[in-house]
Scaffold this active site. Structure first.
Site, PDB file in Angstrom:
ATOM      1  N   ASP A  32       3.327  -0.843   8.311  1.00 33.81           N
ATOM      2  CA  ASP A  32       3.744  -0.771   6.909  1.00 33.81           C
ATOM      3  C   ASP A  32       5.188  -0.286   6.939  1.00 33.81           C
ATOM      4  O   ASP A  32       5.462   0.866   7.260  1.00 33.81           O
ATOM      5  CB  ASP A  32       2.837   0.220   6.162  1.00 33.81           C
ATOM      6  CG  ASP A  32       3.291   0.449   4.716  1.00 33.81           C
ATOM      7  OD1 ASP A  32       4.288  -0.153   4.292  1.00 33.81           O
ATOM      8  OD2 ASP A  32       2.620   1.242   4.021  1.00 33.81           O
ATOM      9  N   LYS A  52      10.978  -1.202  -2.518  1.00 36.03           N
ATOM     10  CA  LYS A  52      11.618  -0.042  -1.911  1.00 36.03           C
ATOM     11  C   LYS A  52      12.973  -0.409  -1.299  1.00 36.03           C
ATOM     12  O   LYS A  52      13.919   0.332  -1.421  1.00 36.03           O
ATOM     13  CB  LYS A  52      10.724   0.578  -0.830  1.00 36.03           C
ATOM     14  CG  LYS A  52       9.332   0.983  -1.321  1.00 36.03           C
ATOM     15  CD  LYS A  52       9.313   2.354  -1.948  1.00 36.03           C
ATOM     16  CE  LYS A  52       8.040   2.677  -2.717  1.00 36.03           C
ATOM     17  NZ  LYS A  52       6.793   2.453  -1.995  1.00 36.03           N
ATOM     18  N   TRP A 107       0.344   7.182   2.371  1.00 38.53           N
ATOM     19  CA  TRP A 107       0.199   5.726   2.487  1.00 38.53           C
ATOM     20  C   TRP A 107      -0.615   5.355   3.710  1.00 38.53           C
ATOM     21  O   TRP A 107      -1.448   4.449   3.656  1.00 38.53           O
ATOM     22  CB  TRP A 107       1.564   5.041   2.488  1.00 38.53           C
ATOM     23  CG  TRP A 107       2.317   5.281   1.215  1.00 38.53           C
ATOM     24  CD1 TRP A 107       3.505   5.931   1.072  1.00 38.53           C
ATOM     25  CD2 TRP A 107       1.924   4.900  -0.121  1.00 38.53           C
ATOM     26  NE1 TRP A 107       3.873   5.990  -0.248  1.00 38.53           N
ATOM     27  CE2 TRP A 107       2.922   5.356  -0.996  1.00 38.53           C
ATOM     28  CE3 TRP A 107       0.816   4.230  -0.651  1.00 38.53           C
ATOM     29  CZ2 TRP A 107       2.853   5.158  -2.383  1.00 38.53           C
ATOM     30  CZ3 TRP A 107       0.750   4.025  -2.025  1.00 38.53           C
ATOM     31  CH2 TRP A 107       1.763   4.484  -2.869  1.00 38.53           C
TER      32      TRP A 107
HETATM   33  C1  LIG Z   1       5.345   2.567  -2.018  1.00 34.41           C
HETATM   34  C2  LIG Z   1       4.636   2.418  -0.746  1.00 34.41           C
HETATM   35  C3  LIG Z   1       3.416   1.741  -0.644  1.00 34.41           C
HETATM   36  C4  LIG Z   1       2.699   1.168  -1.864  1.00 34.41           C
HETATM   37  O1  LIG Z   1       3.291  -0.015  -2.242  1.00 34.41           O
HETATM   38  P1  LIG Z   1       2.695  -0.892  -3.433  1.00 34.41           P
HETATM   39  O2  LIG Z   1       3.564  -2.108  -3.356  1.00 34.41           O
HETATM   40  O3  LIG Z   1       2.854  -0.102  -4.672  1.00 34.41           O
HETATM   41  O4  LIG Z   1       1.270  -1.188  -3.144  1.00 34.41           O
HETATM   42  C5  LIG Z   1       2.840   1.607   0.596  1.00 34.41           C
HETATM   43  N1  LIG Z   1       3.423   2.105   1.689  1.00 34.41           N
HETATM   44  C6  LIG Z   1       4.594   2.759   1.647  1.00 34.41           C
HETATM   45  C7  LIG Z   1       5.187   3.286   2.907  1.00 34.41           C
HETATM   46  C8  LIG Z   1       5.243   2.926   0.430  1.00 34.41           C
HETATM   47  O5  LIG Z   1       6.409   3.588   0.377  1.00 34.41           O
END
Ligand SMILES: *Cc1c(COP(=O)(O)O)cnc(C)c1O
Length: 354
Positions: free
Chosen positions: A167, A191, A100
């Site tokens: 993030d 998540k 990511w």
């Molecule tokens: C799942 C995930 C993403 C991607 O998220 P989307 O909403 O599918 O774009 C980005 N960063 C992390 C840390 C993730 O676990």
């Protein structure tokens, strides 16, 4: 039978949230209309959006500190670009801790110079680099707080003079940290916050307005702030369900209370991984994620036996990501300690049978 869901995402939510959300599809709070058919400009939905935003800031400890919470679309992946679009003028610093983080770097490179301050690629991202230097003249520093795929998590954040972006898709609301160290926090809902379809973006207002490029409206954070996340039609059901989940978390005692439960769950699974000679943990011990525990079998030949025991126990979603292999037990906020204990028991069973 309801399964024990260890999926990395979209993932488990509290059963009460599923029930409340289901009810609201039929009739939202007795108003005679479904959450799916009311206007996003109705007083009912505006109240939902305001409560969701207020709960997000309160649970992050950011109330009254100059932050705004937005519920946007496009996932965390859209924010990889959005952060750079709104903040990258010359140069930005990124920490590369895996898939990511690398995707965020790729998008930022479209818009300016990116300095990768450190990377753990040399060991297939099984640890968090430390002791790196962030250039003082960077527009910002970006990190991924929890690496969902590799099962690593940043435990200590650098003290930096440049604004810090994170993030937090897979560990937001899971532990008590000083969120005021960050200027922007973003997280795909699916998540640890709600269903897929919305992305929480928390922004310190004073960090914006410094780039010279012209921002298209949908990419401009200030447009979304001015319109309170209603610049266009928001994903009403995802926002509503996220709000229900944040209410649930507040009712439990907030992030501090859930952190204790999360620590307890992580302790159970990692203790078993370390004790049981049939398993090997993937991530470096000091960097282990409290949310996603990654582990492999010491001997692949017992895989069919283990997979059968797992299925018989009603455990779902523990297959590892293809870049790590093995297994990944995702233990987000809504996961009960009993489910984690059950998985540890199944791992012990394997030792008896293999
Ligand atoms: C799942 C995930 C993403 C991607 O998220 P989307 O909403 O599918 O774009 C980005 N960063 C992390 C840390 C993730 O676990």
């Amino acid at each position: 039978m309801k399964k024990h869901n260890f999926s990395a995402g979209p993932c488990i939510l509290p059963q009460t949230v599923f029930e409340q959300a289901s009810q609201a599809i039929l009739d939202l709070d007795g108003i005679g209309l479904s959450i799916l058919e009311i206007s996003h400009r109705s007083k009912e939905f505006i109240a939902i959006m305001e409560e969701a935003q207020a709960l997000a800031l309160e649970l992050l400890g950011l109330e009254g500190k100059g932050y705004k919470a937005l519920f946007l679309q496009g996932g965390a992946s859209m924010q990889f670009l959005n952060v750079a679009y709104n903040l990258l003028e010359n140069k930005a610093a990124y920490l590369n801790t895996g898939t990511w983080a690398a995707k965020a770097i790729k998008e930022a490179r479209l818009l300016g110079e990116v300095v990768e301050v450190a990377s753990s690629k040399d060991a297939n991202f099984n640890y968090i680099p430390k002791g790196y230097t962030i250039p003082e003249d960077a527009d910002y520093f970006h990190c991924t707080t929890n690496n969902t795929i590799f099962g690593t998590q940043i435990k200590e954040f650098p003290d930096t003079h440049v604004p810090m972006m994170a993030d937090m898709s897979s560990d937001i609301f899971s532990r008590a940290i000083d969120n005021s160290k960050f200027s922007i926090i973003y997280a795909g809902a699916q998540k640890n916050m709600g269903p897929a379809g919305t992305t929480l973006v928390v922004i310190k207002e004073d960090v914006l307005g410094k780039v010279s490029r012209t921002l298209p409206s949908m990419l401009d954070y200030r447009q979304h702030m001015d319109k309170d996340s209603m610049f266009n039609t928001p994903p009403v059901f995802a926002v509503y369900t996220s709000m229900l989940n944040l209410r649930w978390l507040k009712g439990l005692g907030g992030v501090k209370a859930i952190e204790e439960r999360n620590n307890n769950k992580a302790e159970i699974i990692y203790t078993e991984i370390d004790r049981n000679p049939l398993f090997k943990g993937f991530a470096a011990k000091e960097d282990r994620s409290m949310m996603n525990a990654t582990f492999n079998l010491a001997d692949e030949s017992v895989k069919p036996v283990f997979d059968k025991l797992v299925a018989e126990a009603g455990i779902s979603g523990i297959n590892g990501h293809r870049s790590v292999g093995g297994y990944r037990a995702s233990m987000y906020n809504a996961m009960d300690v009993d489910s984690v204990q059950l998985l540890a028991d199944v791992m012990q069973d394997l030792e008896k049978k293999a």
